[in-house]
Design a protein around this motif. Structure first.
Motif, short mmCIF file in Angstrom:
data_model
loop_
_atom_site.label_atom_id
_atom_site.label_comp_id
_atom_site.label_asym_id
_atom_site.label_seq_id
_atom_site.Cartn_x
_atom_site.Cartn_y
_atom_site.Cartn_z
N VAL A 22 0.85 -1.20 0.00
CA VAL A 22 0.00 0.00 0.00
C VAL A 22 0.88 1.24 0.00
CG1 VAL A 22 -1.72 1.33 1.30
CG2 VAL A 22 -1.94 -1.16 1.12
N SER A 23 1.91 1.22 0.82
CA SER A 23 2.86 2.32 0.88
C SER A 23 3.47 2.59 -0.50
CB SER A 23 3.95 1.98 1.90
OG SER A 23 5.02 2.89 1.83
N GLU A 24 3.88 1.54 -1.17
CA GLU A 24 4.48 1.68 -2.49
C GLU A 24 3.47 2.18 -3.52
OE1 GLU A 24 6.04 -2.24 -3.12
OE2 GLU A 24 7.61 -1.97 -1.62
N ALA A 25 2.26 1.67 -3.47
CA ALA A 25 1.23 2.07 -4.43
C ALA A 25 0.85 3.54 -4.28
CB ALA A 25 -0.01 1.19 -4.28
N LEU A 26 0.80 4.01 -3.04
CA LEU A 26 0.42 5.41 -2.79
C LEU A 26 1.62 6.36 -2.81
CD1 LEU A 26 -2.26 5.04 0.04
CD2 LEU A 26 -2.61 5.24 -2.43
N HIS A 27 2.82 5.79 -2.92
CA HIS A 27 4.05 6.59 -2.94
C HIS A 27 4.19 7.44 -1.68
CE1 HIS A 27 4.46 5.33 -7.09
NE2 HIS A 27 3.25 5.78 -7.33
N VAL A 28 3.96 6.79 -0.54
CA VAL A 28 4.11 7.46 0.76
C VAL A 28 4.88 6.52 1.68
CG1 VAL A 28 1.99 8.82 0.52
CG2 VAL A 28 1.91 6.61 1.67
N PRO A 29 5.54 7.08 2.70
CA PRO A 29 6.27 6.22 3.64
C PRO A 29 5.32 5.35 4.46
CG PRO A 29 6.66 8.57 4.10
CD PRO A 29 5.69 8.49 2.98
N LEU A 30 5.84 4.25 4.93
CA LEU A 30 5.06 3.33 5.76
C LEU A 30 4.52 4.03 7.01
CD1 LEU A 30 4.16 0.44 5.50
CD2 LEU A 30 6.19 -0.27 6.71
N ALA A 31 5.27 4.99 7.54
CA ALA A 31 4.80 5.72 8.72
C ALA A 31 3.49 6.46 8.41
CB ALA A 31 5.86 6.72 9.18
N LYS A 32 3.34 6.95 7.19
CA LYS A 32 2.09 7.63 6.82
C LYS A 32 0.95 6.62 6.72
CE LYS A 32 0.32 11.31 4.11
NZ LYS A 32 0.70 12.44 3.26
N ILE A 33 1.24 5.43 6.22
CA ILE A 33 0.21 4.38 6.17
C ILE A 33 -0.23 4.05 7.59
CG2 ILE A 33 -0.29 2.00 5.49
CD1 ILE A 33 -0.03 4.05 3.15
N ALA A 34 0.69 4.01 8.52
CA ALA A 34 0.35 3.75 9.93
C ALA A 34 -0.57 4.83 10.46
CB ALA A 34 1.61 3.66 10.78
N ARG A 35 -0.29 6.11 10.11
CA ARG A 35 -1.17 7.19 10.57
C ARG A 35 -2.55 7.07 9.93
NH1 ARG A 35 3.59 10.10 9.96
NH2 ARG A 35 2.94 11.03 7.98
N ASN A 42 5.08 0.13 14.13
CA ASN A 42 5.62 -1.21 14.42
C ASN A 42 4.55 -2.29 14.25
OD1 ASN A 42 8.12 -0.15 14.96
ND2 ASN A 42 7.82 -0.10 17.18
N THR A 43 3.30 -1.94 14.50
CA THR A 43 2.21 -2.89 14.31
C THR A 43 2.13 -3.32 12.85
OG1 THR A 43 0.99 -1.91 16.13
CG2 THR A 43 -0.27 -3.27 14.60
N LEU A 44 2.32 -2.36 11.94
CA LEU A 44 2.28 -2.70 10.52
C LEU A 44 3.36 -3.71 10.17
CD1 LEU A 44 1.63 0.70 8.71
CD2 LEU A 44 0.00 -1.09 9.29
N ALA A 45 4.53 -3.54 10.74
CA ALA A 45 5.65 -4.44 10.44
C ALA A 45 5.52 -5.79 11.13
CB ALA A 45 6.96 -3.77 10.82
N GLN A 46 5.09 -5.78 12.38
CA GLN A 46 5.08 -7.01 13.17
C GLN A 46 3.79 -7.81 13.04
OE1 GLN A 46 6.04 -5.66 17.10
NE2 GLN A 46 8.12 -5.07 16.53
N HIS A 47 2.67 -7.12 12.81
CA HIS A 47 1.37 -7.80 12.75
C HIS A 47 0.51 -7.27 11.61
CE1 HIS A 47 2.31 -9.65 16.57
NE2 HIS A 47 2.59 -8.46 17.06
N PRO A 48 1.01 -7.33 10.38
CA PRO A 48 0.24 -6.77 9.27
C PRO A 48 -1.08 -7.50 9.02
CG PRO A 48 2.08 -8.05 8.44
CD PRO A 48 2.25 -7.94 9.93
N GLU A 49 -1.17 -8.73 9.50
CA GLU A 49 -2.38 -9.53 9.28
C GLU A 49 -3.44 -9.31 10.36
OE1 GLU A 49 -0.22 -11.42 12.43
OE2 GLU A 49 0.50 -10.59 10.56
N SER A 50 -3.17 -8.46 11.35
CA SER A 50 -4.13 -8.27 12.44
C SER A 50 -5.45 -7.74 11.90
CB SER A 50 -3.57 -7.33 13.50
OG SER A 50 -3.71 -5.99 13.09
N PRO A 51 -6.55 -8.13 12.52
CA PRO A 51 -7.87 -7.70 12.05
C PRO A 51 -8.03 -6.17 11.97
CG PRO A 51 -8.12 -9.50 13.59
CD PRO A 51 -6.67 -9.10 13.62
N VAL A 52 -7.46 -5.45 12.93
CA VAL A 52 -7.58 -3.99 12.93
C VAL A 52 -6.85 -3.40 11.72
CG1 VAL A 52 -6.93 -1.88 14.15
CG2 VAL A 52 -7.93 -3.79 15.41
#
Length: 120
Positions: A22-35, A42-52
């Motif tokens: 998603v980060s790559e497709a939107l051309h934004v840093p992963l931190a922005k995807i987290a926001r 860290n949740t995105l990196a460690q638990h990307p499959e989490s329901p939330v």
């Protein structure tokens, strides 16, 4: 059939929406995807499959997919719209700003009105 955007951002091995893709497709840093997803980076990196995470990335994917359909299949234009186009009736905020504030449902409703032919 999956939308082109959803197909692009799905991790085929894990069977979930990949925050990195998603980060790559939107051309934004992963931190922005987290926001946007309203989770810690860290949740995105460690638990990307989490329901939330998956629910919030799913909302984002639905928004990009709906905007792409409204723009005649032009995903690049949909992403520019998402990031930069102020939406009428939302105090000049963009879809991205609304999603970051937790209002994905309002953006989807806005897109539904446009799909039905209403001026929003």
């Amino acid at each position: 059939m999956l939308s082109a955007f959803l197909d692009q951002v799905t991790d085929r091995r894990g069977g979930f929406i990949s925050p990195q893709r998603v980060s790559e497709a939107l051309h934004v840093p992963l931190a922005k995807i987290a926001r946007l997803a309203k989770v810690h980076r860290n949740t995105l990196a460690q638990h990307p499959e989490s329901p939330v995470v998956q629910a919030r990335l799913g909302d984002l994917a639905r928004i990009i997919t709906a905007a792409t359909e409204l723009l005649g299949g032009e995903q690049g234009r949909a992403i520019v719209w998402f990031k930069h186009q102020p939406l009428a009736g939302f105090d000049g905020r963009t879809a991205e700003e609304l999603v970051a504030a937790g209002h994905s449902d309002a953006v989807l409703a806005h897109l539904d009105l446009l799909r039905e032919g209403s001026y929003a």
